[in-house]
Design a protein around this motif. Structure first.
Motif, mmCIF file in Angstrom:
data_model
loop_
_atom_site.group_PDB
_atom_site.id
_atom_site.type_symbol
_atom_site.label_atom_id
_atom_site.label_comp_id
_atom_site.label_asym_id
_atom_site.label_seq_id
_atom_site.Cartn_x
_atom_site.Cartn_y
_atom_site.Cartn_z
ATOM 1 N N PRO A 71 18.320 -10.263 15.251
ATOM 2 C CA PRO A 71 17.593 -9.195 15.958
ATOM 3 C C PRO A 71 17.882 -7.803 15.387
ATOM 4 N N SER A 72 19.149 -7.540 15.035
ATOM 5 C CA SER A 72 19.461 -6.207 14.511
ATOM 6 C C SER A 72 18.780 -5.966 13.167
ATOM 7 N N GLN A 73 18.588 -7.035 12.415
ATOM 8 C CA GLN A 73 17.898 -6.883 11.134
ATOM 9 C C GLN A 73 16.406 -6.649 11.339
ATOM 10 N N VAL A 75 15.211 -5.053 13.870
ATOM 11 C CA VAL A 75 15.159 -3.643 14.246
ATOM 12 C C VAL A 75 15.193 -2.771 12.991
ATOM 13 N N GLU B 208 22.253 -5.793 20.288
ATOM 14 C CA GLU B 208 21.697 -6.364 19.058
ATOM 15 C C GLU B 208 20.234 -5.935 18.898
ATOM 16 N N LEU B 209 19.521 -5.851 20.006
ATOM 17 C CA LEU B 209 18.093 -5.542 19.954
ATOM 18 C C LEU B 209 17.779 -4.055 19.834
ATOM 19 N N VAL B 210 18.803 -3.205 19.860
ATOM 20 C CA VAL B 210 18.531 -1.821 19.487
ATOM 21 C C VAL B 210 19.178 -1.526 18.130
ATOM 22 N N GLY B 211 19.525 -2.599 17.417
ATOM 23 C CA GLY B 211 19.931 -2.425 16.036
ATOM 24 C C GLY B 211 21.427 -2.464 15.769
ATOM 25 N N VAL B 212 22.244 -2.670 16.804
ATOM 26 C CA VAL B 212 23.687 -2.742 16.573
ATOM 27 C C VAL B 212 24.011 -4.104 15.942
ATOM 28 N N ARG B 213 24.646 -4.064 14.780
ATOM 29 C CA ARG B 213 25.036 -5.336 14.148
ATOM 30 C C ARG B 213 26.270 -5.841 14.884
#
Lengths: 256, 345
Positions: A71-73, A75, B208-213
């Protein structure tokens, strides 16, 4: 096309939740996905944003496949989303909710962070500045230092959108943004969504239950029922499509 | 805009005073920590307790990073401490010549920290596929594995223990390492990755869904936490001068947990208070003999009932927030009522 979904399938055990779904969202569009409860709308969002992995089919953003990414990728590729049941970082401040979404663009590593170098401080200044500017767009700057849980329901929805936009997405997925809002708030929301598209130049794909709002703001719609696309086209066409009426209301009715 | 002006003035004065407040406080602290052993200002017994307080602060703050800030539940912190203790001791006793050991002591401690960090890496990768209770089990198992492995390495004494006759830990060193730990963890928390840590505690999926790895963030937090536990272990070994696998059993891990939850999760101020209060209390109750060991669990139970968030509970003393961040927040607060937004209400 910004987003192209082809022959997407997902099964949960015996349930075929998403069946051969196809979707084409042009750049700059305001596109709607509608359908009755349990039609698989949110599941499609979860597939796009990488929460689930499809059994087959492809999801392409500007021609590049998103399938198999974290998901982070996803984004990082430029797809942001909000949630049907609001998922803010409730104990953190409104400002931090937005600053967290700058994660991928922070641009400094672990060692400079430990030393808190001037470069790190400048980046933090810029991130905070950008976040405050974004909060001002949503009229949330006044409550920037309040915990997110203290916001009203409507403001929590707005904060979720602000947080998603902070990742500077190309495509914004809004999952039932009008859920739980009264008719007056829904009208305001429709204005806000259209304004966001203008202001941020972002393509918007939204799931909605509120037929009226979707019909009024979306240029094109896809209708899902039991995980399948049953209709696709501009709102006027959808409004009179017998299959859609049947899915929503049963046989022999017309929609106002 | 009068409010903003007043805000700015306030910001400027507070900026000037607070810029020098912390460095002065830290320097004064070091002067005291240096003077106490040099001029024998206090009873050596009290000095010893002070050193234990310092070591426990390092352990508590580092565990708080994982359990408090990140919201995971790691229960085997003493395992990392053990790795650090044995690695640092092997370095000073067997690798570094004894006459230069006092000078290279910081390197030995860092070596212990790195050792613990490497172990954390091996634990973290498989265990972060799981969450919550499972991580607790994995870290619990790790604690036990580390203990039995050491018990079976004859070169470091195995179950008989390991004599570390160089007493390299002193009050100034403990103080320096406490400051380094607080400084590093503070800077980490108030950075991009640190916000990711907080986001994971709040809602990992949303993070995770706002881009935090999230995997990367968790791994980093876990390793940093273990590194400082390892350093604390090294300090502990060179203070105790005789280490034994039993020093690092589940009971030790439990004590660290109590200090974290007593002080309060997600707060360095809390961890300093928690470690200090618990350490001093345990010493003060020595007259109770074995019974004082019953106190710790009792304290934990009472705490969970009466004040589940601990003394500080997510609140931080201003002085432990980086100055530039405090200034940034003041500026944000002064910015109220900017241009009208789009929502039109």
């Amino acid at each position: 096309m910004l987003l192209e979904i082809s022959d997407l399938n997902l099964r949960f055990g015996g349930l075929h939740a998403v069946r051969d779904v196809r979707l084409q969202v042009p750049k700059g569009a305001l596109y709607g996905i509608i359908g009755p409860n349990g039609a698989g709308k949110t599941t499609v969002f979860n597939l796009i944003s990488g929460v689930y992995r499809p059994d087959s089919g492809d999801i392409r953003l500007e021609g590049q496949s998103l399938v198999g990414l974290l998901p982070s990728q996803v984004v990082a590729r430029g797809v942001a989303r909000t949630f049907q049941n609001i998922r803010l970082f409730k104990d953190l401040t409104v400002l931090d909710n937005v600053r967290i979404a700058h994660y991928k663009g922070a641009g400094y590593g672990l060692w400079p962070a430990f030393l808190r170098t001037p470069g790190v401080r400048r980046r933090e200044d810029a991130i905070t500045e950008q976040s405050m500017a974004l909060l001002e767009v949503f009229d949330l700057a006044d409550v920037a230092l309040e915990p997110a849980r203290s916001l009203s329901y409507g403001n929590q929805r707005k904060l979720e959108m602000a947080r998603a936009l902070a990742t500077s997405p190309k495509l914004l997925l809004l999952d039932e943004p009008a859920a739980g809002m009264n008719p007056a708030e829904v009208v305001q929301l429709a204005d806000l969504i259209q304004d966001l598209r203008q202001r941020f130049g972002v393509t918007i794909l939204l799931i909605e239950h509120q037929m009226k709002m979707v019909m009024s703001i979306c240029e094109r719609l896809t209708v899902l029922d039991f995980g399948q696309v049953i209709a696709e086209g501009p709102p006027e066409e959808i409004r009179n499509n017998p299959r859609v009426l049947e899915a929503y209301l049963g046989r022999g009715v017309t929609l106002a | 805009m009068p409010t903003t002006e007043r805000g700015n003035k306030q910001v400027q004065t507070s900026r000037w005073t607070s810029r020098w407040a912390m460095p002065l406080l830290v320097a004064a602290g070091f002067a005291i920590a240096w003077a106490i052993p040099r001029y024998q200002l206090i009873n050596p017994y009290y000095e010893l307790i002070l050193m234990y307080v310092g070591i426990n602060i390092i352990l508590t703050v580092s565990l708080n990073l994982v359990n408090g800030y990140m919201g995971e539940f790691s229960v085997g912190h003493a395992g990392f401490m053990a790795v650090g203790a044995y690695v640092a001791s092997v370095l000073t006793m067997r690798v570094i010549p004894w006459d230069v050991a006092p000078y290279l002591y910081p390197l030995a401690l860092v070596g212990g920290g790195i050792g613990a960090g490497i172990v954390a890496l091996f634990v973290a990768i498989p265990s972060f596929r799981t969450r919550g209770d499972y991580l607790a089990l994995v870290t619990l198992a790790l604690n036990m594995i580390v203990k039995s492995v050491i018990e079976n390495i004859d070169a470091v004494g195995g179950p008989r223990g390991f004599l570390v006759f160089l007493r390299l830990t002193n009050l100034p060193w403990v103080y320096v390492w406490v400051v380094i730990t607080l400084w590093a963890i503070r800077n980490f928390i108030y950075s991009n990755a640190g916000r990711g840590v907080l986001a994971i505690r709040e809602d990992e999926v949303a993070a995770e869904l706002v881009g935090v790895r999230t995997r990367e963030v968790k791994l980093r937090a876990f390793i940093i936490s273990a590194f400082f536990a390892g350093v604390a272990g090294g300090l502990y070994a060179h203070l105790l001068q005789f280490i034994h696998p039993r020093n690092f059993d589940i009971l030790k891990s439990t004590e660290i947990l109590i200090m974290v939850y007593l002080g309060g999760i997600g707060s360095m101020t809390g961890s300093i208070l928690g470690a200090s209060i618990f350490t001093v209390l345990l010493e003060a109750l020595r007259f109770m003999g074995v019974w004082r060991m019953a106190l710790a669990p009792l304290l934990l139970v009472l705490l969970m009932i009466l004040r589940p968030t601990g003394i500080m509970g997510l609140k931080e003393w201003r002085g432990l927030v980086p100055l530039d961040e405090r200034w940034r927040l003041l500026k944000a607060a002064a910015r109220k009522g900017g241009q009208a937004g789009v929502a039109g209400n």
